[in-house]
Enzyme design. Sequence first.
Site, PDB file in Angstrom:
ATOM      1  N   ASP A  88       0.854  -1.192   0.000  1.00  0.00           N
ATOM      2  CA  ASP A  88       0.000   0.000   0.000  1.00  0.00           C
ATOM      3  C   ASP A  88       0.889   1.239   0.000  1.00  0.00           C
ATOM      4  O   ASP A  88       2.063   1.185   0.391  1.00  0.00           O
ATOM      5  CB  ASP A  88      -0.954   0.010   1.207  1.00  0.00           C
ATOM      6  CG  ASP A  88      -0.237  -0.077   2.549  1.00  0.00           C
ATOM      7  OD1 ASP A  88       0.744  -0.840   2.654  1.00  0.00           O
ATOM      8  OD2 ASP A  88      -0.630   0.632   3.489  1.00  0.00           O
ATOM      9  N   GLU A 153      -0.135  -1.104   5.718  1.00  0.00           N
ATOM     10  CA  GLU A 153       0.923  -0.596   6.604  1.00  0.00           C
ATOM     11  C   GLU A 153       0.728   0.877   6.886  1.00  0.00           C
ATOM     12  O   GLU A 153       1.003   1.354   7.984  1.00  0.00           O
ATOM     13  CB  GLU A 153       2.286  -0.840   5.962  1.00  0.00           C
ATOM     14  CG  GLU A 153       3.445  -0.766   6.941  1.00  0.00           C
ATOM     15  CD  GLU A 153       4.030   0.629   7.140  1.00  0.00           C
ATOM     16  OE1 GLU A 153       4.802   0.804   8.093  1.00  0.00           O
ATOM     17  OE2 GLU A 153       3.712   1.544   6.357  1.00  0.00           O
ATOM     18  N   GLU A 154       0.275   1.610   5.895  1.00  0.00           N
ATOM     19  CA  GLU A 154       0.169   3.061   6.045  1.00  0.00           C
ATOM     20  C   GLU A 154      -1.047   3.463   6.879  1.00  0.00           C
ATOM     21  O   GLU A 154      -1.211   4.638   7.199  1.00  0.00           O
ATOM     22  CB  GLU A 154       0.104   3.735   4.669  1.00  0.00           C
ATOM     23  CG  GLU A 154       1.333   3.484   3.796  1.00  0.00           C
ATOM     24  CD  GLU A 154       2.603   4.127   4.323  1.00  0.00           C
ATOM     25  OE1 GLU A 154       2.542   4.785   5.386  1.00  0.00           O
ATOM     26  OE2 GLU A 154       3.656   3.961   3.683  1.00  0.00           O
TER      27      GLU A 154
HETATM   28 ZN   LIG Z   1       6.829   2.067   4.413  1.00  0.00          ZN
END
Ligand SMILES: [Zn+2]
Length: 447
Positions: A88, A153-154
């Site tokens: 992502d 992850e973001e």
């Molecule tokens: Zn990263």
Amino acid sequence: MLEKIDSHLASQQAPLKAAVVELVRIPSVCREGEGRYPFGEAIDQALCKALRIAGDLGFTTKYGDQGYYGFAETGEGEKMLGILGHLDVVPPGKLDDWKHDPFDPFEKEGMLYGRGTQDDKGPLLAALFAAKALMDAGVKFNKRVRFIFGTDEETLWRCIERYKEKEELPDMGFSPDSRFPLTYAEKGLLQLHLEGRNESGVKLTGGSAFNAVPDTMLYAGERQADLVHKLDELGFAYIRQENGIEILGKAAHAMFPEQGINAIARLCIALCAIGIQSRAINFIAREIGEDPYATRIFGECADEPSGKLKLNVGKIDLGEVERLSIDMRLPVTVPKESIVAKLKISAAQFALEYKEFDWLAPIYLPLDHFMVKTLMQVYRQHSGDDRSEPRASGGATYARAIDNCVAFGALTPDEPVTEHQPNERTVLENLYKAMEIYAHAIYELTQ
Ligand SMILES: [Zn+2]
């Protein structure tokens, strides 16, 4: 055994670049609830594409749990080396700030531009193609090497949480989602709300995210003349807008609040001083002020491996309820409970209640840990850089998701950080160097 590796690495450079281009073309920004995918169609496409690339290289692959995660594996053995990255990306922001389409990669002067080239599609693929070069060189791995592809992850790491619920955990690993040489300590990351009923009648809202120092804050209430007078007295910058007084701060990441100027804090300090008060305004003005270390509440809170506690008030919302959104980075050896207890006592004086939003536990591997020693040795030998030392960081990578894991590359120590910014780009020579370092690292950890 590894003499022949250089030619195999050289022949992976072009395919690596092509694969980065392919993946960056997919605008894999989180769009929750879109279609039947956990984080939207584009992220799912990126995951499928990454698995297809890995499959074509000869890895066995798995599309995990309706697209929450995926992995690609090679090698044999009881133990597993995990390499954790993410597919992502953060949104591109204002398109006018980009010289080229962020999702149509563009090469110029040895650099490849596009969202995700640095964070994290480039580095993750550099590690994947490093393993491919080893496979082509006929290296036998005595462990399984598993590339874990995260998709969230973001935002909230739900992907890696789901992976941990459902799949086997690696025995050791690294995350190619930071800077060389390596990060052995990452601070605890606590995000929380302080809330209370709003009995003040003051309405106020501002700030955009937990982890960003707010650079602007508007006051549209009736006491603008008094406020301006106080701002002048305090030396706080502002501009008069049609609809009120805009306090000017300076943006910074919550990892480095000391590099910013918190516009929420400045407004609250000034409002409190002219007698406009509420639970949240008073809490900020009296307990935090402009101190990014919140020393009044926590005292001198720091440790040797990771430095000082840091605190950022990212958002304020005074409506029916008063709510502050706060981001904190805790030193790796300080127990979270002791920090939360102090914060609760302080907030209670203003009738504000503590509500936890997110907690990522710290990582801390001692400098004599085998992962730190092995990876530092590999890095020094193959980068020619024998000066850079292992680092501590206030940031967060998947390294903290599993034991015996560090963040390792892929940015060189002198490469400008462009992740999360317009015109994100990777220096291709550095990316190829990273692939070489990763190849030797994977080799050392699997022999
Ligand atoms: Zn990263």
